[in-house]
Motif scaffolding. Structure first.
Motif, PDB file in Angstrom:
ATOM      1  N   LYS A 180       5.575  18.787 -25.861  1.00 41.44           N
ATOM      2  CA  LYS A 180       7.006  18.964 -25.604  1.00 41.44           C
ATOM      3  C   LYS A 180       7.602  17.607 -25.207  1.00 41.44           C
ATOM      4  CE  LYS A 180       9.657  22.641 -23.280  1.00 41.44           C
ATOM      5  NZ  LYS A 180       9.368  23.717 -24.238  1.00 41.44           N
ATOM      6  N   PRO A 181       8.804  17.276 -25.669  1.00 40.38           N
ATOM      7  CA  PRO A 181       9.419  16.002 -25.266  1.00 40.38           C
ATOM      8  C   PRO A 181       9.568  15.911 -23.749  1.00 40.38           C
ATOM      9  CG  PRO A 181      10.633  16.970 -27.110  1.00 40.38           C
ATOM     10  CD  PRO A 181       9.650  18.011 -26.637  1.00 40.38           C
ATOM     11  N   GLN A 182       9.462  14.702 -23.233  1.00 46.28           N
ATOM     12  CA  GLN A 182       9.451  14.501 -21.785  1.00 46.28           C
ATOM     13  C   GLN A 182      10.726  15.014 -21.116  1.00 46.28           C
ATOM     14  OE1 GLN A 182       8.415  10.519 -20.595  1.00 46.28           O
ATOM     15  NE2 GLN A 182       9.012  10.831 -18.478  1.00 46.28           N
ATOM     16  N   TRP A 183      11.879  14.793 -21.729  1.00 49.08           N
ATOM     17  CA  TRP A 183      13.132  15.186 -21.082  1.00 49.08           C
ATOM     18  C   TRP A 183      13.223  16.705 -20.934  1.00 49.08           C
ATOM     19  CZ3 TRP A 183      17.207  17.653 -23.921  1.00 49.08           C
ATOM     20  CH2 TRP A 183      17.000  17.740 -25.306  1.00 49.08           C
ATOM     21  N   LEU A 184      12.657  17.445 -21.886  1.00 47.84           N
ATOM     22  CA  LEU A 184      12.651  18.899 -21.777  1.00 47.84           C
ATOM     23  C   LEU A 184      11.591  19.373 -20.782  1.00 47.84           C
ATOM     24  CD1 LEU A 184      13.140  19.928 -25.524  1.00 47.84           C
ATOM     25  CD2 LEU A 184      14.819  20.103 -23.662  1.00 47.84           C
ATOM     26  N   THR A 185      10.438  18.725 -20.800  1.00 51.43           N
ATOM     27  CA  THR A 185       9.383  19.062 -19.842  1.00 51.43           C
ATOM     28  C   THR A 185       9.892  18.883 -18.414  1.00 51.43           C
ATOM     29  OG1 THR A 185       7.692  18.311 -21.417  1.00 51.43           O
ATOM     30  CG2 THR A 185       7.018  18.539 -19.123  1.00 51.43           C
ATOM     31  N   GLU A 186      10.567  17.769 -18.164  1.00 48.91           N
ATOM     32  CA  GLU A 186      11.063  17.477 -16.821  1.00 48.91           C
ATOM     33  C   GLU A 186      12.181  18.435 -16.391  1.00 48.91           C
ATOM     34  OE1 GLU A 186      12.095  13.351 -16.982  1.00 48.91           O
ATOM     35  OE2 GLU A 186      10.015  12.684 -16.689  1.00 48.91           O
ATOM     36  N   LEU A 187      12.918  18.962 -17.343  1.00 49.17           N
ATOM     37  CA  LEU A 187      13.940  19.961 -17.026  1.00 49.17           C
ATOM     38  C   LEU A 187      13.315  21.306 -16.669  1.00 49.17           C
ATOM     39  CD1 LEU A 187      16.734  19.491 -19.741  1.00 49.17           C
ATOM     40  CD2 LEU A 187      17.006  19.238 -17.270  1.00 49.17           C
ATOM     41  N   LEU A 188      12.219  21.638 -17.327  1.00 50.70           N
ATOM     42  CA  LEU A 188      11.626  22.969 -17.207  1.00 50.70           C
ATOM     43  C   LEU A 188      10.725  23.133 -15.985  1.00 50.70           C
ATOM     44  CD1 LEU A 188      11.232  25.765 -18.460  1.00 50.70           C
ATOM     45  CD2 LEU A 188       9.467  24.789 -19.939  1.00 50.70           C
ATOM     46  N   LEU A 189       9.879  22.168 -15.710  1.00 50.22           N
ATOM     47  CA  LEU A 189       8.845  22.339 -14.680  1.00 50.22           C
ATOM     48  C   LEU A 189       9.389  22.649 -13.283  1.00 50.22           C
ATOM     49  CD1 LEU A 189       6.154  19.653 -15.620  1.00 50.22           C
ATOM     50  CD2 LEU A 189       6.287  22.059 -16.280  1.00 50.22           C
ATOM     51  N   PRO A 190      10.502  22.057 -12.852  1.00 49.29           N
ATOM     52  CA  PRO A 190      10.982  22.333 -11.488  1.00 49.29           C
ATOM     53  C   PRO A 190      11.373  23.793 -11.230  1.00 49.29           C
ATOM     54  CG  PRO A 190      11.964  20.301 -12.315  1.00 49.29           C
ATOM     55  CD  PRO A 190      11.283  20.965 -13.474  1.00 49.29           C
TER      56      PRO A 190
END
Length: 218
Positions: free
Chosen positions: A114-124
């Motif tokens: 998954k692209p980093q910007w989407l991963t960082e949006l989702l995990l929190p």
């Protein structure tokens, strides 16, 4: 009895998180904008791990050639970003598994395409990921799965020999990457795997039908 892992790495979509409905919602929104019929959950679920390209291919079918695919991807990702965690949940048993790893001081991390910007949006959105030691996304490094580099990089970040690490995923590229990295490979059969994927031919070290199955080896 298998040797207890010194570290565990997970794929994200289809392994830790059930993201299929939110991905499918974004796909169906794009289809709606182009006056195309919606795609059923039963059709897109097992394609969810293949990202925007795979989802657009299953949604548009032969009509995909009539469109600028990059523009469709941009629309899809824009919509997905806006509603990235509406119907997404962690798979049953993941919270318990991660809590056990934390309790036993077994470091764990995530390696996803998954692209980093989407991963960082989702995990929190998920408190159970608080103790995650490392996150490698599809564009973090110059290579991504099935190349072993992201897995090796993640293991090194946790100060663990890849040979002492387990990698759990629901796609052939996950198992190929794990084997190339000399890691113990685990297929998450509960993920986005259909009969057409022939997971029994991936030659993984272990197949599990639910996350809790890992607990027996800890």
């Amino acid at each position: 009895m298998l040797d207890k892992p010194k570290g565990v790495l997970f794929d994200l979509d289809g392994t830790l998180l059930d993201t299929a409905r939110d991905l499918g919602n974004a796909l169906n929104w794009v289809l709606q904008q182009h006056k195309m019929p919606s795609c059923a959950f039963s059709v897109y679920r097992n394609i969810a791990s293949d990202g925007s390209q795979g989802l657009l291919e299953i949604g548009f079918g032969d009509r995909l050639a009539d469109y600028d695919v990059e523009s469709l991807k941009a629309l899809f990702l824009e919509r997905y970003e806006k509603e990235i965690c509406v119907d997404t949940v962690s798979f049953n048993g993941i919270k318990e598994l991660l809590a056990r790893l934390d309790k036993d001081n077994i470091p764990w991390g995530i390696v996803t395409n998954k692209p980093q910007w989407l991963t960082e949006l989702l995990l929190p959105h998920f408190d159970e990921f608080a103790q995650c030691q490392v996150v490698i996304s599809g564009d973090t490094l110059e290579k991504r799965k099935p190349h072993p580099l992201p897995l090796i990089h993640a293991a090194n970040a946790m100060n663990i020999d890849p040979a002492d690490c387990w990698y759990i995923g629901d796609a052939k590229r996950d198992i190929d990457a794990a084997k190339a990295a000399n890691m113990f490979s685990v297929v998450a059969n509960y993920g986005y795997i259909g009969p057409e994927h022939r997971s029994d031919s991936w030659n993984a070290d272990l197949y599990i039908d639910q996350p809790q199955a890992i607990l027996a080896h800890l």
